[in-house]
Design a protein around this motif. Structure first.
Motif, PDB file in Angstrom:
ATOM      1  N   GLU A 139     -17.269  38.050  15.245  1.00 26.36           N
ATOM      2  CA  GLU A 139     -16.149  39.065  15.479  1.00 26.36           C
ATOM      3  C   GLU A 139     -15.067  39.167  14.667  1.00 26.36           C
ATOM      4  N   THR A 140     -14.461  38.207  14.044  1.00 28.45           N
ATOM      5  CA  THR A 140     -14.127  38.071  12.863  1.00 28.45           C
ATOM      6  C   THR A 140     -14.188  37.334  11.879  1.00 28.45           C
ATOM      7  N   TYR A 141     -14.286  38.057  11.175  1.00 23.40           N
ATOM      8  CA  TYR A 141     -14.247  37.383   9.330  1.00 23.40           C
ATOM      9  C   TYR A 141     -12.978  36.494   8.933  1.00 23.40           C
ATOM     10  N   LYS A 142     -12.548  35.070   8.670  1.00 19.56           N
ATOM     11  CA  LYS A 142     -12.185  35.169   7.694  1.00 19.56           C
ATOM     12  C   LYS A 142     -13.095  34.394   6.191  1.00 19.56           C
ATOM     13  N   LEU A 143     -14.009  34.026   6.746  1.00 18.56           N
ATOM     14  CA  LEU A 143     -14.704  32.840   5.635  1.00 18.56           C
ATOM     15  C   LEU A 143     -15.712  33.948   4.861  1.00 18.56           C
ATOM     16  N   LYS A 144     -16.417  33.824   3.176  1.00 20.10           N
ATOM     17  CA  LYS A 144     -17.740  34.205   2.796  1.00 20.10           C
ATOM     18  C   LYS A 144     -18.290  33.404   2.914  1.00 20.10           C
ATOM     19  N   LEU A 145     -19.714  33.020   2.983  1.00 21.31           N
ATOM     20  CA  LEU A 145     -21.003  32.583   2.122  1.00 21.31           C
ATOM     21  C   LEU A 145     -20.973  33.438   0.710  1.00 21.31           C
ATOM     22  N   GLU A 146     -20.773  31.734   0.000  1.00 24.49           N
ATOM     23  CA  GLU A 146     -21.728  32.048  -1.293  1.00 24.49           C
ATOM     24  C   GLU A 146     -22.795  31.927  -1.386  1.00 24.49           C
ATOM     25  N   VAL A 147     -23.952  32.311  -1.968  1.00 26.18           N
ATOM     26  CA  VAL A 147     -25.102  31.430  -2.416  1.00 26.18           C
ATOM     27  C   VAL A 147     -25.306  31.695  -4.112  1.00 26.18           C
ATOM     28  N   ASN A 148     -25.887  30.268  -4.551  1.00 27.39           N
ATOM     29  CA  ASN A 148     -26.142  30.468  -5.754  1.00 27.39           C
ATOM     30  C   ASN A 148     -27.708  29.738  -5.727  1.00 27.39           C
ATOM     31  N   LYS A 149     -28.288  31.450  -5.991  1.00 26.85           N
ATOM     32  CA  LYS A 149     -30.032  30.390  -6.111  1.00 26.85           C
ATOM     33  C   LYS A 149     -30.443  29.876  -7.581  1.00 26.85           C
ATOM     34  N   PHE A 150     -29.401  29.907  -8.536  1.00 33.09           N
ATOM     35  CA  PHE A 150     -29.637  29.098  -9.689  1.00 33.09           C
ATOM     36  C   PHE A 150     -29.735  27.060  -9.243  1.00 33.09           C
ATOM     37  N   ASN A 151     -28.889  26.628  -8.843  1.00 37.01           N
ATOM     38  CA  ASN A 151     -28.802  25.173  -7.975  1.00 37.01           C
ATOM     39  C   ASN A 151     -29.053  25.568  -6.954  1.00 37.01           C
ATOM     40  N   CYS A 152     -29.642  26.479  -6.633  1.00 36.26           N
ATOM     41  CA  CYS A 152     -29.928  26.558  -4.833  1.00 36.26           C
ATOM     42  C   CYS A 152     -29.070  25.164  -3.753  1.00 36.26           C
ATOM     43  N   SER A 153     -28.077  25.873  -3.859  1.00 36.63           N
ATOM     44  CA  SER A 153     -26.685  25.459  -2.731  1.00 36.63           C
ATOM     45  C   SER A 153     -26.330  26.448  -2.939  1.00 36.63           C
ATOM     46  N   VAL A 154     -25.630  26.422  -1.464  1.00 34.91           N
ATOM     47  CA  VAL A 154     -24.640  27.113  -0.585  1.00 34.91           C
ATOM     48  C   VAL A 154     -23.332  26.979  -0.443  1.00 34.91           C
ATOM     49  N   ARG A 155     -22.143  27.728  -0.525  1.00 37.62           N
ATOM     50  CA  ARG A 155     -20.944  27.366  -0.313  1.00 37.62           C
ATOM     51  C   ARG A 155     -20.396  28.211   0.928  1.00 37.62           C
ATOM     52  N   VAL A 156     -18.802  27.555   1.752  1.00 38.10           N
ATOM     53  CA  VAL A 156     -17.946  28.411   2.380  1.00 38.10           C
ATOM     54  C   VAL A 156     -16.530  28.321   1.767  1.00 38.10           C
ATOM     55  N   ASN A 157     -16.287  29.630   1.120  1.00 41.75           N
ATOM     56  CA  ASN A 157     -15.351  30.433   1.080  1.00 41.75           C
ATOM     57  C   ASN A 157     -13.869  30.953   1.751  1.00 41.75           C
ATOM     58  N   THR A 158     -12.620  30.788   2.084  1.00 47.74           N
ATOM     59  CA  THR A 158     -12.141  31.795   2.507  1.00 47.74           C
ATOM     60  C   THR A 158     -11.756  33.199   2.388  1.00 47.74           C
ATOM     61  N   HIS A 159     -11.487  34.175   3.294  1.00 46.54           N
ATOM     62  CA  HIS A 159     -11.410  35.236   3.076  1.00 46.54           C
ATOM     63  C   HIS A 159     -10.435  36.066   3.646  1.00 46.54           C
ATOM     64  N   ARG A 160     -10.047  37.090   3.068  1.00 45.67           N
ATOM     65  CA  ARG A 160      -9.073  37.929   3.622  1.00 45.67           C
ATOM     66  C   ARG A 160      -9.752  38.625   5.527  1.00 45.67           C
ATOM     67  N   GLU A 161      -9.140  38.857   6.315  1.00 51.27           N
ATOM     68  CA  GLU A 161      -9.370  38.360   7.475  1.00 51.27           C
ATOM     69  C   GLU A 161      -9.952  39.876   7.754  1.00 51.27           C
ATOM     70  N   GLU A 162     -11.166  39.991   8.549  1.00 46.70           N
ATOM     71  CA  GLU A 162     -11.827  41.652   8.573  1.00 46.70           C
ATOM     72  C   GLU A 162     -12.111  41.528  10.049  1.00 46.70           C
ATOM     73  N   TYR A 163     -12.583  42.377  10.957  1.00 50.12           N
ATOM     74  CA  TYR A 163     -12.710  43.173  12.101  1.00 50.12           C
ATOM     75  C   TYR A 163     -14.225  43.390  12.132  1.00 50.12           C
ATOM     76  N   TYR A 164     -15.367  42.540  13.249  1.00 48.30           N
ATOM     77  CA  TYR A 164     -16.542  43.110  12.635  1.00 48.30           C
ATOM     78  C   TYR A 164     -16.581  43.579  14.099  1.00 48.30           C
ATOM     79  N   VAL A 165     -18.485  44.671  14.287  1.00 47.99           N
ATOM     80  CA  VAL A 165     -19.532  43.921  15.634  1.00 47.99           C
ATOM     81  C   VAL A 165     -19.705  42.557  15.721  1.00 47.99           C
ATOM     82  N   TRP A 166     -19.931  42.565  16.732  1.00 47.53           N
ATOM     83  CA  TRP A 166     -20.920  41.330  16.721  1.00 47.53           C
ATOM     84  C   TRP A 166     -22.065  41.399  18.427  1.00 47.53           C
TER      85      TRP A 166
END
Length: 313
Positions: free
Chosen positions: A225-252
């Motif tokens: 419902e609320t996003y405070k994180l963002k997903l970063e996908v690195n296709k080159f080295n096949c990795s994923v990372r979660v970083n902080t982000h400004r709070e945003e409200y959305y549908v669920w």
């Protein structure tokens, strides 16, 4: 189309369709919903496929006592009297194992050339994003949750109301609220023809949700419902990372199952199975308990349930 539901809330609904998030966005300007059209939502795991074997029904203290008194589930008398609907409602009950399996499928779709062992070494990400009410232990509908396997529930319903046949599963509705997308699945006996104009529920993974091999599958498109994180996908080295982000409200989005119930019908369940299936939970906001039900604290609910179980031994 718009209507007011039995709780007095205005909802936009689409009969006989399970419209994806992208499909709903195409309905503009027919749908007036600011959250739906936000374009500043940070990247998150989209279209995550869950295979869920269990469903749950949540009620208040009076509902709890009524279920044990009737040895099963029925419509509340006030709803039968007002002829507002003819359904018994269940939500998907997503377990930690369901989430782990969904994560593995999602990561495999991102990196199809990685082995299962390599996928397992990647950092868990879904636990950071599956934070909507669809994944919470709390409930807006009461302090007492009954949980059953969906396969078992279908068998009980088929035995009692379908002459031993398997019931029919159909695509019922998509319902859009201010910040919520609800996909309704309909279950009914073969000899009830009120719903013949609704399409059958898909068996294979083609669409938003369906039923196959004992599990309800659901392509979750908006897990928070609320996003405070963002997903970063690195296709080159096949990795994923979660970083902080400004709070945003959305549908669920989430899925529920509606079992057709005629007035007077009771979906009977063995008392021992009822006792094993129920647990106490906290009330989440907004509280949607119908009067005269009142919310309890978790300690109060656990005390009520313990006393009830002790009285039945």
């Amino acid at each position: 189309m718009k209507r007011r539901n039995n709780r007095g809330v205005t909802e936009t609904y689409f009969e006989g369709q399970h419209l994806s998030l992208s499909d709903l966005k195409k309905e503009k300007p027919n749908i007036q919903n600011g959250y739906l059209y936000k374009n500043n939502i940070p990247a998150y795991p989209e279209s995550v496929e869950f295979h869920v074997q269990k469903v749950s029904h949540v009620t208040g203290e009076e509902g709890l006592r009524g279920i044990f008194l009737n040895s099963g589930f029925r419509q509340p008398p006030e709803l039968v009297a007002s002829d507002q609907h003819h359904f018994l409602w269940w939500d998907l009950s997503v377990t930690s194992d369901d989430r782990s399996s969904a994560e593995e499928r999602f990561l495999t779709s991102l990196f199809p050339h990685r082995s299962a062992a390599q996928i397992c070494k990647l950092s868990p990400i879904l636990e950071h994003f599956t934070t909507s009410k669809a994944f919470q232990k709390e409930s807006s509908y009461g302090n007492f949750r009954f949980t059953f396997s969906f396969r078992q529930l279908l068998w009980l319903y088929g035995k009692q109301f379908c002459g031993g046949q398997s019931p029919v599963l159909r695509v019922f509705e998509t319902v859009l609220y201010r910040r919520e997308i609800l996909y309704k699945i309909l279950v009914h006996p073969h000899d009830i023809h009120l719903y013949d104009h609704y399409p059958r529920l898909p068996g294979q993974e083609d669409g938003v949700c369906g039923y196959h091999d004992g599990a309800l599958w659901w392509c979750c498109q908006a897990p928070s419902e609320t996003y405070k994180l963002k997903l970063e996908v690195n296709k080159f080295n096949c990795s994923v990372r979660v970083n902080t982000h400004r709070e945003e409200y959305y549908v669920w989005d989430h899925v529920c199952v509606a079992f057709h119930m005629e007035p007077g019908w009771v979906l009977h369940v063995d008392q021992n199975k009822l006792l094993k299936s129920v647990n106490a939970c906290e009330i989440s906001q907004p509280c949607l308990l119908r009067a005269p039900e009142t919310p309890l604290s978790l300690n109060e609910a656990e005390h009520v349930l313990a006393n009830l179980k002790a009285s039945m031994v």
